[in-house]
Design an enzyme around this catalytic site. Structure first.
Site, mmCIF file in Angstrom:
data_model
loop_
_atom_site.group_PDB
_atom_site.id
_atom_site.type_symbol
_atom_site.label_atom_id
_atom_site.label_comp_id
_atom_site.label_asym_id
_atom_site.label_seq_id
_atom_site.Cartn_x
_atom_site.Cartn_y
_atom_site.Cartn_z
ATOM 1 N N CYS A 1 4.812 4.111 -13.058
ATOM 2 C CA CYS A 1 4.069 4.609 -14.215
ATOM 3 C C CYS A 1 3.913 6.119 -14.026
ATOM 4 O O CYS A 1 4.629 6.698 -13.205
ATOM 5 C CB CYS A 1 2.744 3.875 -14.401
ATOM 6 S SG CYS A 1 1.535 4.066 -13.073
ATOM 7 N N THR B 1 1.578 8.051 -12.656
ATOM 8 C CA THR B 1 1.155 8.408 -11.300
ATOM 9 C C THR B 1 1.523 7.359 -10.255
ATOM 10 O O THR B 1 1.450 7.642 -9.054
ATOM 11 C CB THR B 1 -0.372 8.562 -11.249
ATOM 12 O OG1 THR B 1 -0.954 7.316 -11.666
ATOM 13 C CG2 THR B 1 -0.855 9.684 -12.161
ATOM 14 N N HIS C 1 0.445 -6.094 13.569
ATOM 15 C CA HIS C 1 0.604 -5.860 12.132
ATOM 16 C C HIS C 1 0.501 -7.182 11.364
ATOM 17 O O HIS C 1 -0.109 -7.245 10.299
ATOM 18 C CB HIS C 1 1.946 -5.186 11.853
ATOM 19 C CG HIS C 1 2.051 -3.804 12.427
ATOM 20 N ND1 HIS C 1 1.013 -2.899 12.379
ATOM 21 C CD2 HIS C 1 3.072 -3.185 13.065
ATOM 22 C CE1 HIS C 1 1.391 -1.763 12.956
ATOM 23 N NE2 HIS C 1 2.632 -1.914 13.394
ATOM 24 N N HIS D 1 4.841 -1.609 8.845
ATOM 25 C CA HIS D 1 3.490 -2.016 9.256
ATOM 26 C C HIS D 1 2.863 -3.041 8.323
ATOM 27 O O HIS D 1 2.153 -3.940 8.787
ATOM 28 C CB HIS D 1 2.554 -0.804 9.289
ATOM 29 C CG HIS D 1 2.805 0.135 10.432
ATOM 30 N ND1 HIS D 1 1.822 0.929 10.977
ATOM 31 C CD2 HIS D 1 3.938 0.420 11.126
ATOM 32 C CE1 HIS D 1 2.324 1.662 11.965
ATOM 33 N NE2 HIS D 1 3.620 1.385 12.068
ATOM 34 N N ASP E 1 5.944 1.476 -17.264
ATOM 35 C CA ASP E 1 5.409 1.713 -18.605
ATOM 36 C C ASP E 1 6.234 2.827 -19.246
ATOM 37 O O ASP E 1 7.274 3.252 -18.701
ATOM 38 C CB ASP E 1 3.896 2.009 -18.555
ATOM 39 C CG ASP E 1 3.578 3.377 -17.940
ATOM 40 O OD1 ASP E 1 4.497 4.073 -17.463
ATOM 41 O OD2 ASP E 1 2.390 3.741 -17.947
#
Ligand code: RB5
Length: 144
Positions: free
Chosen positions: A66, A68, A135, A99, A8
């Site tokens: 973005c 965060t 996994h 993993h 963004d």
């Protein structure tokens, strides 16, 4: 492996820096935007990128940015077959591949600087999925 990259407005500057870094390494990049710092809604870009990656049958991975990294990761993980990992350090990025077989890396431009982001991207792109059965079993449960 093609890398679908997007952000963004908050992530635009870091997205451009990471894109140039990867182009310099010879990585095949598909930039879905944004292409300026004009205000943009992260779900639009994250959904577009995640849909392309999910349809690629494993031939593409993603990098989404973005402010965060939270908004793009929430959005990308709504798309079936997407395993988006929000990472602010190289260890998380490496283990998300080893993993979780993560196919999208999410970062926050307000959280990590360019040098740390390069290290996170390197760890993500250079680490294969371990293929370990425990996994894989857990990933299969996500798909179910
Ligand atoms: C935009 O200001 C900001 O909310 C967005 O980039 C992101 O951090 C949301 O999760």
């Amino acid at each position: 492996m093609r890398i679908v990259i997007g952000s963004d407005h908050a992530g635009f500057a870091l997205k451009e820096q990471i894109k140039q870094y990867l182009i310099g390494l010879g990585v095949d990049i598909h930039d879905v935007g944004v292409f300026s710092e004009a205000s943009a809604d992260y779900p639009d870009i994250a959904r577009e990128a995640a849909t392309l990656i999910a349809a690629s049958n494993g031939s593409a991975q993603g990098i989404l940015i973005c402010g965060t990294g939270v908004g793009v990761s929430i959005t990308a993980n709504r798309v079936p077959h997407i395993r988006a990992a929000l990472a602010s350090d190289p260890v998380t990025a490496r283990l998300s591949r080893d993993h979780n077989n993560a196919n999208v890396l999410c970062m926050g431009s307000r959280i990590v600087g360019i040098e740390l982001a390069k290290g996170i991207v390197d760890a993500f792109l250079q680490t294969p999925f371990s293929g370990d059965s425990r996994h894989q079993r857990r990933i299969d449960k996500i798909e179910e």
